[in-house]
Design a protein around this motif. Structure first.
Motif, PDB file in Angstrom:
ATOM      1  N   PRO A  16      18.623   6.005 -14.181  1.00  0.00           N
ATOM      2  CA  PRO A  16      18.034   4.687 -14.632  1.00  0.00           C
ATOM      3  C   PRO A  16      16.692   4.816 -15.770  1.00  0.00           C
ATOM      4  O   PRO A  16      16.400   3.845 -16.275  1.00  0.00           O
ATOM      5  N   LEU A  17      16.506   5.957 -16.183  1.00  0.00           N
ATOM      6  CA  LEU A  17      15.479   6.146 -17.138  1.00  0.00           C
ATOM      7  C   LEU A  17      15.893   5.640 -18.309  1.00  0.00           C
ATOM      8  O   LEU A  17      14.984   5.032 -19.186  1.00  0.00           O
ATOM      9  N   THR A  18      17.275   5.848 -18.566  1.00  0.00           N
ATOM     10  CA  THR A  18      17.549   5.359 -20.168  1.00  0.00           C
ATOM     11  C   THR A  18      18.110   3.775 -19.920  1.00  0.00           C
ATOM     12  O   THR A  18      18.465   3.021 -21.077  1.00  0.00           O
ATOM     13  N   GLU A  19      17.819   3.205 -18.827  1.00  0.00           N
ATOM     14  CA  GLU A  19      18.149   1.593 -18.790  1.00  0.00           C
ATOM     15  C   GLU A  19      17.017   0.841 -19.739  1.00  0.00           C
ATOM     16  O   GLU A  19      17.274  -0.197 -20.193  1.00  0.00           O
ATOM     17  N   THR A  20      15.928   1.575 -19.618  1.00  0.00           N
ATOM     18  CA  THR A  20      14.736   0.638 -20.544  1.00  0.00           C
ATOM     19  C   THR A  20      14.366   1.635 -21.688  1.00  0.00           C
ATOM     20  O   THR A  20      13.480   1.205 -22.614  1.00  0.00           O
ATOM     21  N   THR A  21      14.791   2.879 -21.750  1.00  0.00           N
ATOM     22  CA  THR A  21      14.026   3.898 -22.964  1.00  0.00           C
ATOM     23  C   THR A  21      15.458   4.671 -23.396  1.00  0.00           C
ATOM     24  O   THR A  21      16.156   4.997 -22.752  1.00  0.00           O
ATOM     25  N   PRO A  22      15.588   4.477 -24.767  1.00  0.00           N
ATOM     26  CA  PRO A  22      16.714   5.517 -25.236  1.00  0.00           C
ATOM     27  C   PRO A  22      16.585   6.818 -25.006  1.00  0.00           C
ATOM     28  O   PRO A  22      15.229   7.448 -25.156  1.00  0.00           O
TER      29      PRO A  22
END
Length: 237
Positions: A16-22
């Motif tokens: 889920p790290l890239t759900e809010t950060t590219p």
């Protein structure tokens, strides 16, 4: 020479790290993956013009570039939908014809490796694909070559006929295209990527050579590799 850092991917393996950060903006130590690459390229290739593309969470990428001084800040290429890296590359070339260095925006490399690569490019007469060795059962982009000349690049299914544990040469995600070699290849269709589409098109002209990237390099495509990248960033500039 122009430099293009590719930063439009979805980064699905790091959710889920890239759900809010590219993914290129994930931090490794004191800076993001993207800003580390920008800093390194600006230092090693100080006379070049730099570009960064973005699509997924592109506003974050564009806003992050504002913190970079105007003289060193890359131009931003916004893609409402990802075009495919081959399309992005050739559209940039058509707008700004020049030799072009392309680097994937999830790579963590050393300044030393980039400096040695630059010195090789100064002597190269062909376009150059950086490669490294990998076990076949974990290889996703296998490079077939004859001597130093690339014959073809095969994605995904290349390991079907290889024994587990066999060492193969793979694409490192760093490409240098000499201007004449991009001017003659057929323009790609939407969604087509540098590997294998553009690499095979240049290889077919006999003008693509390999260069072994013998320096530390991490492609951030898993939580384990993100940890390795952070350790590399802390120990090397």
């Amino acid at each position: 020479m122009n430099i293009l850092i590719l930063a439009a991917g979805l980064g699905t393996r790091l959710r889920p790290l890239t759900e809010t950060t590219p993914k290129p903006l994930l931090r490794i130590g004191d800076e993001s993956i993207l800003h580390r690459l920008i800093r390194q390229c600006g230092s090693v290739f100080s006379d070049s013009t730099m570009f960064v593309n973005g699509s997924y969470l592109a506003t974050q990428i564009a806003n992050s570039l504002v913190s970079i001084s105007v003289l060193q800040r890359p131009y931003f290429i916004w893609e409402p939908q990802p075009l495919g890296t081959a399309v992005t590359t050739l559209r940039l070339y058509d707008a700004e014809p020049a030799d072009l260095l392309v680097i994937h925006g999830d790579l963590v490399i050393t300044a030393e490796g980039l400096e040695v690569f630059k010195n090789h490019l100064l002597l190269a007469s062909s376009s150059v694909l950086a490669t490294h060795q990998r076990q076949s059962n974990s290889a996703r982009s296998i490079v077939s070559h004859k001597g130093n000349q690339v014959v073809s690049v095969i994605e995904n299914t290349a390991t079907d006929n290889l024994s587990d544990g066999e060492t193969v040469r793979v694409n490192s995600g760093i490409y240098y295209f000499k201007s004449p070699h991009l001017s003659t290849v057929a323009r790609p269709l939407p969604g087509e990527n540098i590997s294998p589409r553009l690499l095979n098109a240049v290889a077919a002209t006999g003008e693509l050579e390999i260069w072994d990237w013998a320096y530390q390099r991490v492609s951030v495509d898993s939580f384990e590799s993100l940890e390795s990248a952070t350790l590399l960033a802390k120990s090397n500039s």
